[in-house]
Design a protein around this motif. Structure first.
Motif, PDB file in Angstrom:
ATOM      1  N   ARG A 103      -2.124   1.329   1.335  1.00 27.89           N
ATOM      2  CA  ARG A 103      -2.701   0.393   2.157  1.00 27.89           C
ATOM      3  C   ARG A 103      -1.643  -1.365   2.263  1.00 27.89           C
ATOM      4  N   VAL A 104      -2.300  -1.728   2.932  1.00 26.30           N
ATOM      5  CA  VAL A 104      -1.595  -3.017   3.231  1.00 26.30           C
ATOM      6  C   VAL A 104      -1.479  -3.855   2.102  1.00 26.30           C
ATOM      7  N   PRO A 142      -1.173  -0.611  11.116  1.00 31.95           N
ATOM      8  CA  PRO A 142       0.197  -1.548  11.676  1.00 31.95           C
ATOM      9  C   PRO A 142       1.112  -0.502  11.886  1.00 31.95           C
ATOM     10  N   ALA A 198       1.407  -8.618   9.068  1.00 31.29           N
ATOM     11  CA  ALA A 198       0.324  -7.918   8.483  1.00 31.29           C
ATOM     12  C   ALA A 198       1.120  -6.737   7.481  1.00 31.29           C
ATOM     13  N   VAL A 199       2.027  -6.001   7.837  1.00 32.96           N
ATOM     14  CA  VAL A 199       2.307  -4.832   6.683  1.00 32.96           C
ATOM     15  C   VAL A 199       3.357  -6.268   5.753  1.00 32.96           C
ATOM     16  N   SER A 200       4.511  -7.188   6.638  1.00 38.69           N
ATOM     17  CA  SER A 200       5.416  -7.592   4.976  1.00 38.69           C
ATOM     18  C   SER A 200       4.763  -8.821   4.969  1.00 38.69           C
ATOM     19  N   HIS A 242      -2.151   1.688   5.948  1.00 38.42           N
ATOM     20  CA  HIS A 242      -0.832   1.543   5.427  1.00 38.42           C
ATOM     21  C   HIS A 242      -0.891   1.549   7.553  1.00 38.42           C
ATOM     22  N   ARG A 276       7.410   0.468   2.993  1.00 37.31           N
ATOM     23  CA  ARG A 276       7.605   1.259   2.488  1.00 37.31           C
ATOM     24  C   ARG A 276       8.950   2.120   1.593  1.00 37.31           C
TER      25      ARG A 276
END
Length: 318
Positions: free
Chosen positions: A161-162, A241, A227-229, A238, A305
């Motif tokens: 997940r994010v 986005p 959102a990811v970073s 995950h 990731r």
């Protein structure tokens, strides 16, 4: 095989199938022009017309091979970074072209008949419809097939997940800000803004529509990368986005990577009868920044990731 994987396989086969009419039409144009049975496009000689359409046949054929590589077993044995890069650029072109083609058909943006003959002969409606359907279908198919292929080949990149990966870096956040600023400029032009526009009279509805679509994808890329970073845990999977970020950064890189040489050619070569609506210096800066921002953001998306890996070790980030 889960739902996304089944959808990806269907999208890949569909993309390859729907591009086939485009190839056949282009082949008929080349053969017909050489045989003197079909007209040559306005502004072209026979040699130029044959070279142009032969090149587009090759590009379409490469697209078909690329689509099949996303679903056939031999595609898993191709060099990972090469496949990922080609899929990133190809899907980046098509996700912007897809809504443009749909809206153009619904709203009649360009207006008038499509012509390709030296005598003004109009392209048959069925031919124009098949060409547009090929691009729309390829865009839809790759938009689904590319993320499914990437998840199948590098499942760890899409897992979790994010927020449970690596946190943000200053360079990534700068690229996010640049991408958002570029999107704001393009949307400003799309709604009729004139700052940075050298030739307002040259702004056609199609130019404004494409500027607006590219602006939205630039915002999408920035939002997904942020959102990811940012490193804050959420319940959002995950892959959501990551998929939108992949497509958005591809759009930034592909379209500006194509427009930048064109802008520089017009700016430095001053070709007769050719002009662009935007100020050429402003456009060159925007396209350069878009290429860099797209590259930095997609690297951050993959790096969050752990990068793209194979059993032999890590591949360089795309």
């Amino acid at each position: 095989m889960d739902r996304l994987d089944r959808a990806g396989r269907l999208g890949a086969y569909g993309a390859a199938l729907v591009m086939t009419p485009y190839v056949l039409i282009k082949v008929s144009w080349v053969v017909g022009a050489v045989a003197g049975l079909l007209p040559i496009g306005d502004g072209f000689g026979l040699a130029g017309w044959v070279v142009l359409n032969t090149a587009t046949i090759g590009m379409a054929g490469l697209g078909i091979v690329m689509a099949l590589a996303l679903v056939r077993p031999w595609g898993m044995r191709l060099p990972g970074p090469l496949v990922a890069f080609l899929a990133w650029v190809g899907s980046g072109f098509l996700v912007a072209m897809l809504p443009y083609a749909v809206l153009d058909s619904l709203l009649g943006v360009q207006g008038g008949e499509q012509r390709h003959g030296h005598d003004g002969a109009a392209m048959p409606g069925w031919e124009a419809a098949l060409i547009q359907t090929s691009f729309v279908g390829m865009g839809l198919g790759l938009a689904v097939a590319v993320p499914a292929y990437l998840r199948r080949r590098w499942p760890e990149v899409f897992a979790g997940r994010v927020g449970d990966g690596r946190g943000s870096r200053r360079r990534t956040l700068s690229a996010v800000g640049v991408g958002a600023a570029i999107g704001m400029v393009w949307l400003y032009w799309a709604i009729g803004g004139t700052a940075g526009v050298a030739h307002p009279a040259d702004r056609g509805a199609d130019w404004r529509l494409l500027s607006g679509i590219c602006g939205l994808w630039a915002f999408t890329a920035s939002a997904a990368t942020w959102a990811v970073s940012r490193g804050r845990p959420t319940r959002l999977p995950h892959w959501v986005p990551l998929t939108f970020g992949w497509l958005g950064t591809g759009s930034l890189f592909a379209w500006s990577g194509w427009k930048l040489p064109l802008t520089l050619y017009v700016q430095l070569g001053h070709p007769a009868g050719t002009s662009l609506p935007e100020n050429l210096t402003v456009a060159a800066v925007l396209h350069t920044a878009a290429v860099v921002a797209g590259t930095v953001m997609v690297s951050a998306l993959v790096r969050a990731r752990g990068g793209l890996r194979t059993p032999d070790g890590p591949h360089p980030s795309v």
